[in-house]
Design a protein around this motif. Structure first.
Motif, PDB file in Angstrom:
ATOM      1  N   LEU A  49      60.607  26.081 -33.072  1.00 26.57           N
ATOM      2  CA  LEU A  49      60.107  27.458 -33.089  1.00 26.57           C
ATOM      3  C   LEU A  49      58.584  27.529 -32.995  1.00 26.57           C
ATOM      4  N   SER A  50      57.928  26.375 -33.106  1.00 30.57           N
ATOM      5  CA  SER A  50      56.474  26.310 -32.923  1.00 30.57           C
ATOM      6  C   SER A  50      56.102  25.851 -31.517  1.00 30.57           C
ATOM      7  N   ASP A  59      56.140  35.072 -30.986  1.00 27.25           N
ATOM      8  CA  ASP A  59      56.895  35.302 -29.748  1.00 27.25           C
ATOM      9  C   ASP A  59      58.358  34.904 -29.934  1.00 27.25           C
ATOM     10  N   ASN A  60      58.577  33.722 -30.501  1.00 30.95           N
ATOM     11  CA  ASN A  60      59.931  33.197 -30.652  1.00 30.95           C
ATOM     12  C   ASN A  60      60.746  33.992 -31.674  1.00 30.95           C
ATOM     13  N   GLY A 120      64.921  38.235 -32.874  1.00 31.17           N
ATOM     14  CA  GLY A 120      65.283  39.296 -33.802  1.00 31.17           C
ATOM     15  C   GLY A 120      65.036  38.956 -35.256  1.00 31.17           C
ATOM     16  N   ASP A 121      64.444  37.782 -35.534  1.00 26.54           N
ATOM     17  CA  ASP A 121      64.149  37.402 -36.913  1.00 26.54           C
ATOM     18  C   ASP A 121      62.929  38.132 -37.464  1.00 26.54           C
ATOM     19  N   ALA A 153      59.303  30.229 -43.094  1.00 23.15           N
ATOM     20  CA  ALA A 153      58.660  31.088 -44.096  1.00 23.15           C
ATOM     21  C   ALA A 153      58.576  32.519 -43.599  1.00 23.15           C
ATOM     22  N   MET A 154      58.276  32.692 -42.315  1.00 27.49           N
ATOM     23  CA  MET A 154      58.218  34.047 -41.755  1.00 27.49           C
ATOM     24  C   MET A 154      59.603  34.687 -41.761  1.00 27.49           C
TER      25      MET A 154
END
Length: 285
Positions: free
Chosen positions: A28-29, A97-98, A103-104, A279-280
């Motif tokens: 995701l990074s 962006d990811n 939708g997270d 964490a986000m």
């Protein structure tokens, strides 16, 4: 290779695999070509009135999904130079962006602020900006007012932000982390989410009082993500891992919506950046 020679090799391999502070960035990074890309704009240098004589660089990230008809969430990052890039440790635009595409997270505008510097000659590194300690480590509402009276009106001039405080978050590392907590502590009616890594809840400018203050103050409606490492700093101002454990204990005692992730890292961004996407997700769930 003989068996006697092979055993030390296996031992060294095991040590390298389990080495402390050996954190890596996850998928995701990483940039995904299939995901819409937001836009980062460097804003004109800001000269502050609340912190007289200071100038600072700052940037705004706007997700591809933003439309003026739908107000966006907000996330503010201290030491913005460390978060704004797409190739550094944090890679906030990439992660946002990811997560927005999946939708997270709802469409979220990010503001990246460097600490202020007094003087005409800007240091080669923004970490050396000479007003950083005063702005970030001090208790009270000065930095919250700086955001609300100087920075965010400039943002809302061009972009439509939600007026729901549940949609406003703030984060940072080290002194930037205690700064983020202080903003939410002082203005919980406007900032409800805090992301804190290697937070300096020690006596750099009185921040060591927070664990006690949390315990004697009516619970505020804020959600807090804390991270630290067992290899963090221990010096004349305090012990960072102990201070973060005390923050965790106080928030637990007062039944705050919070979580604490303790790793084995030092005073750096390796662990915090590696868990940043998750964490986000937790913070914005």
């Amino acid at each position: 290779m003989s068996r006697l020679l092979f055993l030390p090799f296996l031992a060294s391999l095991a040590l390298s695999v389990t080495a402390a502070d050996d954190y890596k960035l996850g998928p995701l990074s990483q940039e995904n070509p299939a995901v819409p890309k937001g836009k980062v704009t460097q804003m004109p240098v800001h000269e502050s009135k609340i912190f007289p004589g200071t100038k600072r660089d700052w940037w705004i990230y706007v997700p591809a999904q933003y439309t003026p008809e739908k107000p966006a969430n907000l996330m503010v990052f201290q030491d913005g130079h460390d978060y704004v890039g797409t190739k550094g440790a944090w890679r906030v635009p990439v992660v946002f962006d990811n997560l927005i595409a999946s939708g997270d997270m709802k469409p979220t505008i990010a503001v990246f602020l460097n600490p202020g510097h007094i003087g005409d000659t800007k240091p080669a590194s923004a970490w050396k900006n000479n007003n950083r300690g005063k702005e970030y480590n001090s208790l009270g509402d000065a930095y919250a007012r700086f955001l609300l009276e100087e920075i965010l009106p400039r943002v809302t001039k061009d972009y439509h932000l939600t007026d729901d405080p549940e949609g406003w978050g703030i984060g940072g590392a080290s002194s930037g982390a205690i700064c983020a907590f202080t903003v939410a502590w002082e203005r919980p009616n406007q900032f409800r989410k805090v992301f804190s890594t290697i937070g300096s809840y020690v006596d750099l400018a009185g921040g060591h009082v927070y664990p006690a203050l949390i315990r004697i103050t009516e619970r505020k409606p804020i959600r807090v993500y804390l991270q630290d490492g067992t290899g963090d700093i221990d010096n004349q101002f305090g012990n960072w891992p102990v201070a973060n454990r005390q923050m965790d204990a106080a928030l637990t005692f007062m039944k705050y919506d919070h979580t604490f992730t303790l790793g084995d890292g030092a005073h750096n961004s390796k662990h915090g950046a590696s868990i940043f996407p998750e964490a986000m997700k937790w913070l914005w769930r």
